[in-house]
Scaffold this motif. Structure first.
Motif, PDB file in Angstrom:
ATOM      1  N   GLN A  26      35.904  31.268  33.034  1.00  0.00           N
ATOM      2  CA  GLN A  26      35.752  32.718  33.097  1.00  0.00           C
ATOM      3  C   GLN A  26      36.158  33.246  34.476  1.00  0.00           C
ATOM      4  N   VAL A  27      35.855  32.496  35.520  1.00  0.00           N
ATOM      5  CA  VAL A  27      36.270  32.906  36.867  1.00  0.00           C
ATOM      6  C   VAL A  27      37.789  32.853  36.967  1.00  0.00           C
ATOM      7  N   ALA A  37      45.758  43.434  39.394  1.00  0.00           N
ATOM      8  CA  ALA A  37      45.159  44.689  39.853  1.00  0.00           C
ATOM      9  C   ALA A  37      45.977  45.303  40.989  1.00  0.00           C
ATOM     10  N   GLN A  38      45.731  46.572  41.216  1.00  0.00           N
ATOM     11  CA  GLN A  38      46.379  47.269  42.324  1.00  0.00           C
ATOM     12  C   GLN A  38      45.819  46.732  43.641  1.00  0.00           C
ATOM     13  N   ALA A  39      46.512  46.980  44.714  1.00  0.00           N
ATOM     14  CA  ALA A  39      46.194  46.404  46.013  1.00  0.00           C
ATOM     15  C   ALA A  39      44.755  46.669  46.456  1.00  0.00           C
ATOM     16  N   ASP A  40      44.252  47.889  46.321  1.00  0.00           N
ATOM     17  CA  ASP A  40      42.893  48.182  46.789  1.00  0.00           C
ATOM     18  C   ASP A  40      41.851  47.434  45.968  1.00  0.00           C
ATOM     19  N   ALA A  41      42.096  47.291  44.682  1.00  0.00           N
ATOM     20  CA  ALA A  41      41.161  46.565  43.826  1.00  0.00           C
ATOM     21  C   ALA A  41      41.246  45.062  44.078  1.00  0.00           C
ATOM     22  N   LYS A  42      42.417  44.588  44.474  1.00  0.00           N
ATOM     23  CA  LYS A  42      42.590  43.154  44.730  1.00  0.00           C
ATOM     24  C   LYS A  42      41.645  42.667  45.822  1.00  0.00           C
ATOM     25  N   ILE A  43      41.451  43.488  46.832  1.00  0.00           N
ATOM     26  CA  ILE A  43      40.560  43.100  47.936  1.00  0.00           C
ATOM     27  C   ILE A  43      39.142  42.908  47.414  1.00  0.00           C
ATOM     28  N   GLN A  44      38.679  43.841  46.618  1.00  0.00           N
ATOM     29  CA  GLN A  44      37.324  43.731  46.066  1.00  0.00           C
ATOM     30  C   GLN A  44      37.229  42.535  45.118  1.00  0.00           C
ATOM     31  N   TYR A  45      38.206  42.355  44.257  1.00  0.00           N
ATOM     32  CA  TYR A  45      38.203  41.222  43.337  1.00  0.00           C
ATOM     33  C   TYR A  45      38.187  39.905  44.108  1.00  0.00           C
ATOM     34  N   SER A  46      39.013  39.830  45.111  1.00  0.00           N
ATOM     35  CA  SER A  46      39.098  38.604  45.900  1.00  0.00           C
ATOM     36  C   SER A  46      37.756  38.275  46.544  1.00  0.00           C
ATOM     37  N   SER A  47      37.082  39.280  47.040  1.00  0.00           N
ATOM     38  CA  SER A  47      35.772  39.083  47.648  1.00  0.00           C
ATOM     39  C   SER A  47      34.761  38.566  46.628  1.00  0.00           C
ATOM     40  N   ILE A  49      35.412  37.000  43.801  1.00  0.00           N
ATOM     41  CA  ILE A  49      35.806  35.665  43.361  1.00  0.00           C
ATOM     42  C   ILE A  49      35.450  34.624  44.417  1.00  0.00           C
ATOM     43  N   GLU A  50      35.655  34.962  45.668  1.00  0.00           N
ATOM     44  CA  GLU A  50      35.316  34.037  46.747  1.00  0.00           C
ATOM     45  C   GLU A  50      33.820  33.727  46.739  1.00  0.00           C
ATOM     46  N   GLU A  51      32.996  34.746  46.549  1.00  0.00           N
ATOM     47  CA  GLU A  51      31.543  34.547  46.476  1.00  0.00           C
ATOM     48  C   GLU A  51      31.184  33.645  45.296  1.00  0.00           C
ATOM     49  N   LEU A  52      31.799  33.896  44.150  1.00  0.00           N
ATOM     50  CA  LEU A  52      31.534  33.069  42.973  1.00  0.00           C
ATOM     51  C   LEU A  52      31.943  31.614  43.200  1.00  0.00           C
ATOM     52  N   GLN A  53      33.077  31.422  43.824  1.00  0.00           N
ATOM     53  CA  GLN A  53      33.553  30.060  44.063  1.00  0.00           C
ATOM     54  C   GLN A  53      32.616  29.311  45.000  1.00  0.00           C
ATOM     55  N   THR A  54      32.083  29.991  45.992  1.00  0.00           N
ATOM     56  CA  THR A  54      31.125  29.374  46.901  1.00  0.00           C
ATOM     57  C   THR A  54      29.884  28.929  46.134  1.00  0.00           C
ATOM     58  N   LYS A  55      29.418  29.777  45.248  1.00  0.00           N
ATOM     59  CA  LYS A  55      28.224  29.446  44.460  1.00  0.00           C
ATOM     60  C   LYS A  55      28.526  28.369  43.425  1.00  0.00           C
ATOM     61  N   GLN A  56      29.746  28.355  42.900  1.00  0.00           N
ATOM     62  CA  GLN A  56      30.131  27.293  41.972  1.00  0.00           C
ATOM     63  C   GLN A  56      30.085  25.932  42.671  1.00  0.00           C
ATOM     64  N   GLN A  90      23.877  35.159  37.940  1.00  0.00           N
ATOM     65  CA  GLN A  90      23.635  36.554  38.308  1.00  0.00           C
ATOM     66  C   GLN A  90      24.839  37.120  39.061  1.00  0.00           C
ATOM     67  N   SER A  91      25.388  36.355  39.967  1.00  0.00           N
ATOM     68  CA  SER A  91      26.570  36.802  40.706  1.00  0.00           C
ATOM     69  C   SER A  91      27.751  36.999  39.762  1.00  0.00           C
ATOM     70  N   PHE A  92      27.884  36.112  38.798  1.00  0.00           N
ATOM     71  CA  PHE A  92      28.969  36.245  37.833  1.00  0.00           C
ATOM     72  C   PHE A  92      28.796  37.525  37.018  1.00  0.00           C
ATOM     73  N   GLN A  93      27.596  37.790  36.538  1.00  0.00           N
ATOM     74  CA  GLN A  93      27.343  38.998  35.752  1.00  0.00           C
ATOM     75  C   GLN A  93      27.597  40.257  36.578  1.00  0.00           C
ATOM     76  N   ASN A  94      27.209  40.222  37.854  1.00  0.00           N
ATOM     77  CA  ASN A  94      27.482  41.356  38.739  1.00  0.00           C
ATOM     78  C   ASN A  94      28.982  41.556  38.921  1.00  0.00           C
ATOM     79  N   ALA A  95      29.693  40.467  39.083  1.00  0.00           N
ATOM     80  CA  ALA A  95      31.148  40.557  39.267  1.00  0.00           C
ATOM     81  C   ALA A  95      31.812  41.097  38.008  1.00  0.00           C
ATOM     82  N   VAL A  96      31.380  40.636  36.854  1.00  0.00           N
ATOM     83  CA  VAL A  96      31.939  41.123  35.592  1.00  0.00           C
ATOM     84  C   VAL A  96      31.698  42.624  35.465  1.00  0.00           C
ATOM     85  N   ALA A  97      30.506  43.066  35.818  1.00  0.00           N
ATOM     86  CA  ALA A  97      30.187  44.494  35.731  1.00  0.00           C
ATOM     87  C   ALA A  97      31.097  45.301  36.659  1.00  0.00           C
TER      88      ALA A  97
END
Length: 102
Positions: A26-27, A37-47, A49-56, A90-97
């Motif tokens: 899913q990640v 995504a557009q450039a501004d959204a990419k920054i937020q998505y990347s952040s 995803i990085e948090e999720l990967q750390t928790k994974q 929880q982090s995954f659900q927050n990211a999905v939202a």
């Protein structure tokens, strides 16, 4: 032949690994969406995803600890794994939202 507690531990580890594998997939989907995504959204998505990967990684490490644990330490490590798993979910659900708001 494995004893009943050992068999339960094996089944538990396999269940957690399967759930982690599913979340990893899913990640990966999120990464694909972020790439589109557009450039501004990419920054937020990347952040996110990085948090999720750390928790994974943290969950994977706890799972490996659990696999190497003695019978006496198994329950304590299992508790730590479950807490790390809940945090990841929880982090995954927050990211999905947040992704769905875009």
């Amino acid at each position: 032949m494995a004893t009943q507690p050992e068999q339960q531990q094996i089944v538990y580890r396999e269940k957690v690994q399967a759930e982690l594998d599913k979340l990893n997939a899913q990640v990966d989907e999120m990464k694909a969406k972020a790439a589109q995504a557009q450039a501004d959204a990419k920054i937020q998505y990347s952040s996110q995803i990085e948090e999720l990967q750390t928790k994974q990684v943290a969950v994977q490490m706890k799972l490996e600890e659990l696999q190497a644990a003695s019978q006496d330490a198994w329950e304590d490590i299992k508790t730590g794994l479950e807490l790390a798993w809940l945090d990841l979910q929880q982090s995954f659900q927050n990211a999905v939202a947040k992704f769905d708001q875009k």
